[in-house]
Design an enzyme around this catalytic site. Structure first.
Site, PDB file in Angstrom:
ATOM      1  N   ASP A  83      -9.176   1.218  -5.435  1.00  5.17           N
ATOM      2  CA  ASP A  83     -10.208   1.815  -4.588  1.00  5.17           C
ATOM      3  C   ASP A  83     -11.475   2.068  -5.394  1.00  5.17           C
ATOM      4  OD1 ASP A  83      -8.240   1.829  -2.701  1.00  5.17           O
ATOM      5  OD2 ASP A  83      -8.406   3.948  -2.204  1.00  5.17           O
ATOM      6  N   ARG A 135      -2.321  -1.910  -3.715  1.00 10.13           N
ATOM      7  CA  ARG A 135      -3.488  -1.049  -3.565  1.00 10.13           C
ATOM      8  C   ARG A 135      -3.244   0.207  -4.394  1.00 10.13           C
ATOM      9  NH1 ARG A 135      -4.315   3.947   0.025  1.00 10.13           N
ATOM     10  NH2 ARG A 135      -6.456   4.495  -0.523  1.00 10.13           N
ATOM     11  N   ASN A 172       0.864  -1.185   0.000  1.00  9.25           N
ATOM     12  CA  ASN A 172       0.000   0.000   0.000  1.00  9.25           C
ATOM     13  C   ASN A 172       0.902   1.237   0.000  1.00  9.25           C
ATOM     14  OD1 ASN A 172      -1.786   2.083   0.444  1.00  9.25           O
ATOM     15  ND2 ASN A 172      -2.764   1.173   2.234  1.00  9.25           N
TER      16      ASN A 172
END
Length: 213
Positions: A186, A132, A37
């Site tokens: 996302d 991510r 991330n």
């Protein structure tokens, strides 16, 4: 981009990066998976081990091994933390200042070196890297030239995050050429929100014309 089939092998090869996708049948039974991330000024990494299903256990088992965090990237001194799930104190680091970390690429390289030196885990054991990414699509994608440049073109929509994510993706492809880099967005997660929550309070004819909500 080209594809090849040789016996039981199937992969894609990128002329630019030499990137190879390894099919599940050729991956070792004990697989290490990185979850990465990249924030605007941080990098958070977790490492998992996945054991393949067996007649005794029909479901794959995923064990959490360790986590690492690099914060204050691009500032005078980044801070590095490394924690094992078993809490082996001799291998752990707690907010150690690292002068060599200047960006997300050098932060990831520092993690790999520490992983080898202190935890005796070689980078070649990592077969999947899950990234991510803030803005990029509706479904997860395996990173190749086309998907990499597509995310790059969308960087203006998430300027603080997509750039860092792309830097780490590129570093992963360079340092771990036999691992699969996979992007999770996302934008895919938030598509599950109902319309009355996800829509902005703007004229809908303008929104639809411009591809907005």
């Amino acid at each position: 981009m080209e594809s090849e089939v040789t016996g039981c092998e199937y992969w894609f090869t990128s002329a630019a990066s030499g990137y190879r996708i390894t099919p599940a049948a050729l991956v070792p039974e004990h697989k290490l998976i990185l979850a990465v991330n990249a924030g605007s000024s941080s990098l958070r990494i977790s490492l998992f081990e996945r054991d393949s299903a067996s007649p005794e256990s029909p479901h794959d088992i995923v064990d959490f091994l360790l986590t690492s965090t690099i914060t204050y990237i691009s500032q005078p001194a980044a801070y590095f933390s490394f924690t094992l799930a078993s809490h082996g104190a001799s291998c752990e680091a707690r907010k150690e200042p690292v002068q060599s970390v200047k960006d997300h690429t050098s932060a990831f390289q520092h993690f790999l070196e520490y992983l080898k030196r202190q935890a005796s885990i070689d980078r070649s054991e990592i077969v999947h890297i899950c990234h991510r990414v803030v803005h990029g699509g509706d479904e997860r994608v395996i990173i190749m030239d086309e998907s990499y440049h597509y995310i790059e073109r969308l960087s203006d929509l998430a300027p603080l995050h997509n750039g860092g994510a792309l830097s780490v993706i590129k570093a992963c492809i360079d340092a771990l050429p036999n691992a699969n880099s996979i992007a999770y967005f996302d934008t895919s997660f938030h598509r599950t929100m109902p319309e009355h929550i996800s829509m902005y309070p703007i004229w809908q004819d303008v929104a639809k014309k411009r591809g907005l909500k």
